[in-house]
Design an enzyme around this catalytic site. Structure first.
Site, mmCIF file in Angstrom:
data_model
loop_
_atom_site.group_PDB
_atom_site.id
_atom_site.type_symbol
_atom_site.label_atom_id
_atom_site.label_comp_id
_atom_site.label_asym_id
_atom_site.label_seq_id
_atom_site.Cartn_x
_atom_site.Cartn_y
_atom_site.Cartn_z
ATOM 1 N N LYS A 273 0.858 -1.196 0.000
ATOM 2 C CA LYS A 273 0.000 0.000 0.000
ATOM 3 C C LYS A 273 0.894 1.245 0.000
ATOM 4 O O LYS A 273 1.918 1.265 -0.646
ATOM 5 C CB LYS A 273 -0.993 -0.069 1.173
ATOM 6 C CG LYS A 273 -1.905 -1.292 1.037
ATOM 7 C CD LYS A 273 -2.804 -1.534 2.217
ATOM 8 C CE LYS A 273 -2.096 -2.293 3.322
ATOM 9 N NZ LYS A 273 -2.995 -2.821 4.367
ATOM 10 N N ASP B 139 -5.379 -7.708 9.156
ATOM 11 C CA ASP B 139 -6.794 -7.293 9.144
ATOM 12 C C ASP B 139 -7.718 -8.401 8.627
ATOM 13 O O ASP B 139 -8.880 -8.496 9.037
ATOM 14 C CB ASP B 139 -7.003 -5.984 8.350
ATOM 15 C CG ASP B 139 -6.364 -5.988 6.972
ATOM 16 O OD1 ASP B 139 -5.737 -6.996 6.587
ATOM 17 O OD2 ASP B 139 -6.486 -4.971 6.261
HETATM 18 C C1 GLC Z 1 -2.133 -5.475 1.719
HETATM 19 C C2 GLC Z 1 -1.356 -6.078 2.878
HETATM 20 C C3 GLC Z 1 -2.161 -7.161 3.569
HETATM 21 C C4 GLC Z 1 -3.528 -6.599 3.975
HETATM 22 C C5 GLC Z 1 -4.231 -5.999 2.760
HETATM 23 C C6 GLC Z 1 -5.563 -5.372 3.127
HETATM 24 O O1 GLC Z 1 -2.315 -6.448 0.758
HETATM 25 O O2 GLC Z 1 -0.138 -6.608 2.407
HETATM 26 O O3 GLC Z 1 -1.496 -7.626 4.706
HETATM 27 O O4 GLC Z 1 -4.304 -7.622 4.519
HETATM 28 O O5 GLC Z 1 -3.399 -5.023 2.167
HETATM 29 O O6 GLC Z 1 -5.404 -4.342 4.039
#
Ligand code: GLC
Length: 451
Positions: free
Chosen positions: A159, A195
């Site tokens: 991200k 998450d």
């Molecule tokens: C990115 C992160 C992952 C998370 C996802 C949603 O892919 O690497 O860990 O679950 O974003 O937030």
């Protein structure tokens, strides 16, 4: 009521964004292969879908009780939460959102963890909790290689984050060190979790056949329940438990070229100008951090080709990341034959000369890109459902795209139905606040276990 239609030129050019059954079948085959590579010790290192072991092995039973703190880092905001689980599906929650300035998202790791520790300390003081030593669940939503429930090494940033000095470090230790530097708060970190894990737990609290947690928000990812014997990287104690949650980190699917056969010039350009070039390939095709920008890149191409706005764009249209993902939801939220929201969005972009036909075309482009995202998520979810092969599965989903896009849920339901084995029934439901309540549940289940 407008009768404007999508033009042939746009329809033809958007064909490449449509995933037919044959392509989806191929995607699912490749997806399953990567999952299997990720789970196996021998092939894990070269797998794109890492399938990290989370060390969460018990699902909640609705009876968990107690007060917990949670930290949530990894979405658009950073949050600190105080959750009071009261048993029997009842709970209370207070939370505060803190901004994480871009300078911190791209700064040093110690700055980041000092900032988190400071927000946590302020929250504790505001809620007069200094004299309690509360258990804390740390939702850290990035790929972690876990060695236990409270030990997780960051594999890569995803991200918008890229803080120096954190990759390959245990993030629980970094947080503890930052708290020690301050010396003014007492907490006990009981668990670090993703998450998606929180989402699964939060949904599983009420819905006892929830076996998959999915996020379609700023990023995209899923976790699911796997048999311990298949999770070769699990090296926890032999505690007689048969299952463990796996954080797939499916966002990296395609990094080795497995999705090149469906990627378009928009995907390639998006990647080229991103801060993590060559990484998180499928995440860039699904999630909210990128969806608006993909639409913008298509609009730019069609404007330059004279297929939109009489060939005349605007400064904002030509500026990266200025077409927000929420615009996609707004435009697709217009009722049929009306372009009310679409004209509003175009005005925000400084375009005042659009016609109804432009709007019909823009809506179609948005639909193609959001449907592709929903269908890619569906392919992933259906692969996991078929792999688990339970008679009935609930999928808990959260994230801004899933919540706010007007058709995302329906698109997924419809597509997954066609992809899962006939004898399996499934449901998809919004899982409320996995990063908060889910974190408390992981901490609660962990402390239940410790006792
Ligand atoms: C990115 C992160 C992952 C998370 C996802 C949603 O892919 O690497 O860990 O679950 O974003 O937030």
């Amino acid at each position: 009521m407008s009768t404007a239609r999508v033009s042939e030129g746009i329809r033809d050019a958007c064909q490449e964004l449509i995933l037919d059954d044959k392509k989806i079948g191929e995607i699912m085959t490749r997806f399953l292969k990567e999952i299997q590579l990720g789970l196996k010790k021998e092939t894990h290192a070269k797998a794109d879908i890492k399938c990290f072991v989370t060390y969460v092995q018990d699902l909640p039973n609705g009876k968990e009780r107690g007060k917990f703190l949670a930290l949530d880092l990894g979405g658009t905001n950073f949050r600190v939460l105080l959750i009071h689980l009261k048993g029997d599906d009842d709970f209370e929650m207070q939370s505060k959102i803190y901004a994480i300035p871009q300078s911190i998202m791209l700064g040093s790791g110690s700055q980041l963890f000092d900032h988190i520790a400071e927000c946590l300390a302020n929250f504790i003081k505001e809620h007069k909790l200094q004299d309690e030593r509360l258990p804390l669940g740390f939702t850290f939503s990035f790929p972690l290689k876990q060695l236990g429930l409270t030990k997780g090494f960051l594999i890569r940033w995803t991200k918008g984050f890229n803080c120096e000095g954190v990759v390959d470090h245990d993030v629980v230790e970094l947080l503890e060190e930052a708290l020690k530097r301050r010396g003014d708060v007492q907490i006990e970190i009981c668990a670090v979790l993703n998450d998606t894990t929180g989402t699964l737990m939060s949904c599983g609290w009420k819905n006892h056949d929830c076996r998959i947690g999915v996020i379609v928000g700023t990023g995209s990812n899923a976790c699911y329940v796997e048999r311990v014997e298949n999770a070769e990287l699990y090296d926890g104690p032999d505690n007689g438990k048969s299952h463990v949650l796996i954080n797939t980190e499916w966002g990296a699917f395609g990094d080795n070229g497995a999705l090149d056969f469906i990627r378009t010039e928009y995907d390639r350009e998006m990647d080229e100008f991103s801060i993590n070039k060559g990484k998180q390939t499928v995440e860039k095709m699904i999630s909210g951090m990128y969806m608006g920008e993909l639409v913008r890149l298509a609009l730019v191409r069609f404007t330059k080709a004279g297929l939109l706005f009489g060939g005349q764009g605007s400064d904002l249209l030509f500026k990266r990341y200025q077409f927000f993902t929420k615009y996609v939801s707004e435009i697709e939220g217009d009722s049929p034959g009306s372009f009310f929201n679409c004209y509003d969005v175009l005005e925000e972009l400084g375009i005042f000369h659009a016609t109804d036909e432009d709007c019909a075309n823009i809506r179609y482009i948005c639909e193609c890109i959001s449907s592709r995202a929903a269908h890619l998520s569906s392919a992933g979810i259906a692969t996991l459902i078929n792999k688990m092969n339970e008679p009935s599965v609930t999928v808990g989903v959260d994230g801004s795209v899933y919540r706010f896009h007007p058709r995302f849920h329906d698109l997924m339901m419809e597509k997954i139905r066609t992809l899962v084995h006939d004898h399996i029934s499934f449901d998809i439901m919004l899982s409320e606040d996995g990063s908060g309540r889910g974190a408390a549940l992981v901490a609660a289940v962990a402390s239940r276990d410790a006792q």
